[in-house]
Design an enzyme around this catalytic site. Structure first.
Site, short mmCIF file in Angstrom:
data_model
loop_
_atom_site.label_atom_id
_atom_site.label_comp_id
_atom_site.label_asym_id
_atom_site.label_seq_id
_atom_site.Cartn_x
_atom_site.Cartn_y
_atom_site.Cartn_z
N THR A 14 0.59 -0.97 -0.13
CA THR A 14 -0.10 -0.02 -0.16
C THR A 14 0.73 0.99 0.10
O THR A 14 0.49 1.72 -0.77
CB THR A 14 -0.65 0.32 1.22
OG1 THR A 14 -1.91 -1.42 1.11
CG2 THR A 14 -1.69 1.76 0.98
N SER A 63 2.43 -7.33 -1.41
CA SER A 63 2.55 -8.15 0.57
C SER A 63 1.94 -9.50 0.45
O SER A 63 2.85 -10.55 0.60
CB SER A 63 2.58 -7.53 1.55
OG SER A 63 0.75 -7.38 2.14
N THR A 96 0.99 -3.85 4.63
CA THR A 96 -0.08 -4.63 5.47
C THR A 96 -0.05 -5.79 6.08
O THR A 96 -0.20 -6.18 7.13
CB THR A 96 -0.35 -3.36 6.46
OG1 THR A 96 -1.93 -3.07 5.32
CG2 THR A 96 0.26 -1.89 6.29
#
Length: 331
Positions: A14, A63, A96
């Site tokens: 992000t 991620s 995240t």
């Protein structure tokens, strides 16, 4: 007073994402635009006021796509960067979604004796009121702080410095999502100072028995999530896929679903290591009579996703359940 020298490795997520508009704070992935670390730093030039920043390009990916290969690459990059005697710390920017897993993997495998801080953001760098800039600045400040030495790998979001072993993402959208449920944060990156209040006691980087640099992959370890009505189907599939270990994300305070127990007992008899964790989000599992009878090990207070990482790394150095139990007590 001279500024610290801090390297920043970019991995995407992000914090590297660009939405269509400043109000695009949820579905920004649909814009399919991520930028490299040089561009992120250029968006927040204030970082150069707190440190001599060295950008280290790597890649820009979501991620959930980060795994063993990327963890090994990061360990090798950190090895190389740490050869610079003037370098004070290293920051890794990361999405995240799996940030806590990468941070913990590094916490167990980094061999360089230098502070490493993993940072991310809940809103893309292009968003109105993004947290990307402040998290990046505070991550750099923390990595460059002399007090960060010997703390293992840390995370920094929302001004809070957390231990990689203990932190977890607790909310989908909120800025205060990264929390340490049982113990609280290590310290804070406040406007006037970076301050620490406690140290992690469990063994961590660089003094660990795991060397990810010398292996081509990690043993397969899967997570069996307990729920009412679970009947062992997932566990059977994991075993058929070649799992060498299974983490039971059980009902609190730590027991698998009744339908999973028989197949997990069989797995232990076949040499598969089963570790009992819980889906509760915090708290220890304990060696109950039932767990002992089943031949399972306990995860202590590691959540299932981190117990999976530790079990997989443990299996790279031993297959002995007694030794793996020691490893869980140590790390």
């Amino acid at each position: 007073m001279s500024k610290p020298k801090v390297a920043v490795i970019g991995t995407g997520g992000t914090i590297a994402s660009i939405g269509k508009t400043p109000l695009d704070i949820l579905d920004y992935g649909a814009n399919k635009k991520m930028v490299g670390i040089e561009e992120i730093l250029a968006m927040f030039p204030i970082v150069h006021e707190v440190a001599d920043v060295v950008p280290v390009p790597y890649q820009a990916i979501p991620s959930p796509s980060v795994g063993f290969k990327e963890w090994r690459d990061l360990v090798l990059k950190i090895d190389e960067l740490a050869k610079d005697p003037d370098l004070d710390g290293i920051v890794v920017t990361h999405g995240t979604a799996s940030l806590e897993e990468t941070a913990y993997a590094l916490h167990l495998t980094v061999k360089a004796d230098i502070p490493v801080v993993v940072v991310g953001s809940q809103r893309p760098s292009s968003a109105l009121s993004t947290d990307a800039g402040f998290n990046l600045v505070n991550g750099i400040r923390t990595a460059g702080s002399p007090e960060a030495q010997g703390m293992g790998v840390m995370t920094l979001l929302n001004d809070e410095i957390q231990c990689a072993r203990e932190v977890t993402k607790t909310s989908t959208y909120r800025m205060q999502t990264f929390r340490t449920p049982d113990f609280g944060c290590l310290g804070h990156a406040d406007g006037d100072a970076v301050v620490f209040y406690r140290k992690p006691l469990r063994k961590h980087a660089p003094d660990t028995e795991f060397d990810i640099r010398k292996i081509d992959g990690m043993p397969r370890v899967d997570i069996a999530y307990a729920y009412t009505g679970s009947d062992g189907t997932a566990c059977r599939a994991f075993l058929e896929a070649g799992a060498e270990g299974i983490v039971s994300a059980g009902f609190a305070p730590g027991f698998c679903g009744p339908g999973d127990e028989a197949i997990l007992r069989e797995a232990v008899e076949k040499g598969v290591v089963v570790v009992q964790s819980t889906r509760a989000g915090s708290g220890r599992t304990f060696m109950s009579t039932k767990i002992k009878e089943c031949g399972f090990l306990i995860a202590d207070n590691l959540n299932p996703q981190k117990a999976r990482i530790l079990l997989s790394l443990a299996l790279t150095v031993t297959k002995d359940p007694a030794e793996i139990a020691r490893i869980f007590q140590t790390y």
